[in-house]
Design a protein around this motif. Structure first.
Motif, PDB file in Angstrom:
ATOM      1  N   ASN A  42       0.857  -1.120   0.091  1.00 53.46           N
ATOM      2  CA  ASN A  42       0.049  -0.012  -0.076  1.00 53.46           C
ATOM      3  C   ASN A  42       1.192   1.175   0.174  1.00 53.46           C
ATOM      4  O   ASN A  42       1.024   1.862   1.309  1.00 53.46           O
ATOM      5  CB  ASN A  42      -1.049   0.078   1.015  1.00 53.46           C
ATOM      6  N   PRO A  43       1.574   1.719  -1.174  1.00 44.47           N
ATOM      7  CA  PRO A  43       2.213   2.872  -1.220  1.00 44.47           C
ATOM      8  C   PRO A  43       1.813   4.020  -1.024  1.00 44.47           C
ATOM      9  O   PRO A  43       2.308   5.077  -0.553  1.00 44.47           O
ATOM     10  CB  PRO A  43       2.876   2.750  -2.644  1.00 44.47           C
ATOM     11  N   ALA A  44       0.194   4.328  -0.845  1.00 47.24           N
ATOM     12  CA  ALA A  44      -0.432   5.566  -0.376  1.00 47.24           C
ATOM     13  C   ALA A  44      -0.084   5.839   0.962  1.00 47.24           C
ATOM     14  O   ALA A  44       0.036   7.044   1.399  1.00 47.24           O
ATOM     15  CB  ALA A  44      -1.901   5.457  -0.674  1.00 47.24           C
ATOM     16  N   PHE A  54       8.794   8.678  -9.251  1.00 44.58           N
ATOM     17  CA  PHE A  54       9.281   7.494  -9.675  1.00 44.58           C
ATOM     18  C   PHE A  54       9.329   6.341  -8.518  1.00 44.58           C
ATOM     19  O   PHE A  54       8.796   5.454  -8.967  1.00 44.58           O
ATOM     20  CB  PHE A  54      11.033   7.943  -9.786  1.00 44.58           C
ATOM     21  N   VAL A  55       9.647   6.727  -7.249  1.00 44.94           N
ATOM     22  CA  VAL A  55       9.536   5.894  -6.417  1.00 44.94           C
ATOM     23  C   VAL A  55       8.180   5.158  -6.047  1.00 44.94           C
ATOM     24  O   VAL A  55       8.116   4.129  -6.014  1.00 44.94           O
ATOM     25  CB  VAL A  55      10.159   6.352  -5.016  1.00 44.94           C
ATOM     26  N   ALA A  56       7.076   6.226  -6.156  1.00 41.25           N
ATOM     27  CA  ALA A  56       5.971   5.859  -6.020  1.00 41.25           C
ATOM     28  C   ALA A  56       5.275   4.661  -7.033  1.00 41.25           C
ATOM     29  O   ALA A  56       4.628   3.936  -6.989  1.00 41.25           O
ATOM     30  CB  ALA A  56       4.784   6.848  -5.890  1.00 41.25           C
ATOM     31  N   LEU A  58       7.332   2.983  -8.999  1.00 39.92           N
ATOM     32  CA  LEU A  58       8.016   1.505  -8.811  1.00 39.92           C
ATOM     33  C   LEU A  58       7.375   0.724  -7.710  1.00 39.92           C
ATOM     34  O   LEU A  58       7.250  -0.384  -7.889  1.00 39.92           O
ATOM     35  CB  LEU A  58       9.542   1.885  -8.539  1.00 39.92           C
ATOM     36  N   LEU A  59       6.673   1.454  -6.685  1.00 37.95           N
ATOM     37  CA  LEU A  59       6.039   0.657  -5.592  1.00 37.95           C
ATOM     38  C   LEU A  59       4.917   0.096  -6.181  1.00 37.95           C
ATOM     39  O   LEU A  59       4.367  -0.872  -6.032  1.00 37.95           O
ATOM     40  CB  LEU A  59       6.209   1.517  -4.563  1.00 37.95           C
ATOM     41  N   GLU A  60       4.160   1.024  -6.966  1.00 34.02           N
ATOM     42  CA  GLU A  60       3.079   0.775  -7.522  1.00 34.02           C
ATOM     43  C   GLU A  60       2.954  -0.782  -8.533  1.00 34.02           C
ATOM     44  O   GLU A  60       1.956  -1.551  -8.474  1.00 34.02           O
ATOM     45  CB  GLU A  60       2.293   1.406  -8.155  1.00 34.02           C
ATOM     46  N   ARG A  61       4.140  -0.855  -9.366  1.00 38.59           N
ATOM     47  CA  ARG A  61       4.588  -1.804 -10.063  1.00 38.59           C
ATOM     48  C   ARG A  61       4.922  -3.149  -9.385  1.00 38.59           C
ATOM     49  O   ARG A  61       4.414  -4.113  -9.622  1.00 38.59           O
ATOM     50  CB  ARG A  61       5.585  -1.518 -11.027  1.00 38.59           C
ATOM     51  N   ILE A  62       5.778  -2.913  -8.335  1.00 32.83           N
ATOM     52  CA  ILE A  62       5.875  -4.099  -7.449  1.00 32.83           C
ATOM     53  C   ILE A  62       4.433  -4.509  -6.872  1.00 32.83           C
ATOM     54  O   ILE A  62       4.248  -5.864  -6.730  1.00 32.83           O
ATOM     55  CB  ILE A  62       6.968  -3.596  -6.341  1.00 32.83           C
ATOM     56  N   GLN A  63       3.756  -3.870  -6.428  1.00 35.88           N
ATOM     57  CA  GLN A  63       2.235  -4.488  -5.861  1.00 35.88           C
ATOM     58  C   GLN A  63       1.574  -5.024  -6.745  1.00 35.88           C
ATOM     59  O   GLN A  63       1.128  -5.929  -6.523  1.00 35.88           O
ATOM     60  CB  GLN A  63       1.491  -3.024  -5.514  1.00 35.88           C
TER      61      GLN A  63
END
Length: 71
Positions: A42-44, A54-56, A58-63
Motif C-alpha cells: 500500500n504505497p499510499a 518515480f519511487v511511488a 516503482l512501488l505500484e509496479r511491485i504491488q
C-alpha cells in the motif's frame, strides 16, 4: 597431576546441537518484515514515497506484480 577430561554422558547427543533463541529474536524480524511488506503493498500510506513520483510508480509496479503472483 593429570587433568580430568570432560566426556559426554549420552553418546546419542554427540551429533546434535541445540540452539535456543529468545522470543524477540524471531518476533522482531517478523514484525519488521510485515511492516515493510505492508508499505510495499500500500504505497499510499508511505508518505515519503509520495514526494518522488518515480519511487511511488516503482512501488505500484511491485504491488501489481505481487498481486498477480498471489493465487
Amino acid at each position: 597431576m593429570s587433568a580430568r577430561s570432560h566426556t559426554r554422558r549420552d553418546p546419542a547427543d554427540a551429533g546434535s546441537v541445540e540452539i535456543q533463541l529468545p522470543w524477540w529474536a524471531i518476533a522482531l524480524p517478523a514484525v519488521a518484515f510485515a511492516a515493510l511488506l505492508l508499505l510495499i503493498l500500500n504505497p499510499a500510506d508511505a508518505h515519503a514515497a509520495s514526494s518522488e513520483p518515480f519511487v511511488a510508480h516503482l512501488l505500484e509496479r511491485i504491488q501489481e506484480t505481487v498481486q498477480r503472483m498471489a493465487p
